[in-house]
Design a protein around this motif. Structure first.
Motif, short mmCIF file in Angstrom:
data_model
loop_
_atom_site.label_atom_id
_atom_site.label_comp_id
_atom_site.label_asym_id
_atom_site.label_seq_id
_atom_site.Cartn_x
_atom_site.Cartn_y
_atom_site.Cartn_z
N GLU A 76 -0.61 2.90 -5.85
CA GLU A 76 -1.31 2.43 -4.65
C GLU A 76 -0.36 1.70 -3.71
OE1 GLU A 76 -4.13 3.30 -3.65
OE2 GLU A 76 -4.98 4.17 -5.47
N ARG A 79 2.07 4.31 -2.12
CA ARG A 79 1.34 5.14 -1.16
C ARG A 79 1.10 4.38 0.13
NH1 ARG A 79 -4.42 7.91 -2.54
NH2 ARG A 79 -5.02 5.71 -2.77
N GLU A 80 0.69 3.13 0.02
CA GLU A 80 0.45 2.31 1.20
C GLU A 80 1.72 2.16 2.03
OE1 GLU A 80 -0.66 -2.38 2.22
OE2 GLU A 80 -1.22 -1.54 0.27
N GLU A 100 -0.02 11.64 -9.54
CA GLU A 100 0.20 10.57 -8.58
C GLU A 100 1.64 10.56 -8.09
OE1 GLU A 100 -3.13 7.32 -10.08
OE2 GLU A 100 -1.04 7.07 -10.68
#
Length: 330
Positions: A76, A79-80, A100
């Motif tokens: 996460e 990705r951000e 992922e």
């Protein structure tokens, strides 16, 4: 103007990133939710204006991120940051699921961002010597690769030992061979009853035009001492590399088996010790990350190498659970 780098995480390994990033020519910012850890950055001389409990207070204003948080947060966060147009260094494992990792690789390519994974052993001069010697044919056909990454220590709480430790040499063997294995087999044990492995034996077959190389990686939290040893066995030359040693890491052996009628003889050849200038591999990989940001050159340990390593660990976990060899698609 100096590159503005945000370090996320000042835990057991993050403190080493903090120390070395502070010594590199970057403008360093630090984000850490625990005040006592943030105090370590303050004690090192990082000004309060560069210290944050919430990374989002400063993330938009920096050029790059160094993510040294628990493994289950990597996807996460990365990705951000990639979607925000930031270059990213993330400690291994890149993620805990290969799908992922694949998404992060695609994001980095789409946004033309640097994505480097903390596969630190690639940056050790001894590893580069071994890789170059293998690729140049000095060892002849590689028959066996053996790695032992073990020692008595506190287990990680976010992953099992295969993801935490074995992955180092799994990735290193990919680097040596220039490809991923075709098959994976593994035995994993959970002696502590934590529902995650704390002892691991992974075997891999690297198929090539000249035959199959058999590779094994052993890791666990139990043996007294600290083992960081790799053995390379070729038809023309063999080597033992002890990564615990600062300078004289590698010994080579000109040992060969030769035919003698219907039998074979073991001929011991010359032994040589290879010296390397003492250099901290973490400093080398962080410096390489900064250089990649400046030059836009592809990292030695890029997102795709991180994806491949996770894919192999996934196969090892599946192999141990199902009691069978797992074939990997190319």
């Amino acid at each position: 103007m100096k590159i503005r780098v945000l370090l996320l995480g000042v835990g057991r390994w993050g403190v080493n990133h903090l120390r070395l990033l502070h010594s590199l020519p970057v403008e360093l910012f630090v984000a850490e939710i625990y005040p006592e850890r943030l105090a370590q950055a303050r004690a090192l001389g990082i000004p309060d204006t560069h210290l944050f409990h919430n990374y989002r207070e400063i993330s938009a204003s920096v050029d790059a991120m160094v993510v040294v948080t628990s493994a289950n947060t990597h996807f996460e966060l990365c990705r951000e940051f990639l979607e925000a147009g930031k270059d990213v260094f993330v400690e291994k494992p890149i993620t805990l699921q290969s799908e992922e990792a694949r998404i992060l690789v695609a994001l980095a390519e789409r946004h033309n961002r640097i994505l480097q994974v903390g596969h630190i052993f690639r940056y050790d001069p001894a590893s580069q010597w071994l890789r170059n010697s293998i690729q140049q044919g000095s060892f002849g056909r590689i028959k066996i690769l053996r790695g032992n990454f073990s020692g008595f220590k506190r287990p990680r709480s976010d992953t099992g030992v295969t993801f935490a430790d074995a992955i180092h040499f799994i990735d290193l063997f990919n680097y040596f061979m220039g490809r991923s294995p075709a098959r994976v087999n593994a035995i994993l044990k959970d002696f502590m009853g934590r529902s995650m492995d704390d002892a691991s034996l992974v075997t891999m077959d690297y198929d090539g035009d000249d035959g199959t190389t058999w590779a094994t990686v052993e890791s666990s939290y139990y043996p007294p001492g600290k083992y960081r040893e790799v053995v390379v066995v070729g038809e023309e030359l063999s080597a033992v590399c002890d990564y615990n040693i600062a300078q004289y890491k590698i010994k080579t052996f000109g040992n060969k088996h030769i035919k003698d009628g219907g039998d074979s003889k073991a001929i011991e050849g010359a032994v040589h010790q290879i010296e390397f200038p003492p250099e901290e591999p973490l400093r080398m990989e962080l410096r390489a990350f900064i250089e990649s940001i400046q030059t836009r050159k592809h990292p030695l340990a890029d997102g795709r190498s991180g994806f491949e390593a996770v894919r192999i660990v996934e196969a090892a976990l599946k192999s141990a659970k199902e009691g069978r060899t797992i074939e990997l698609n190319r």
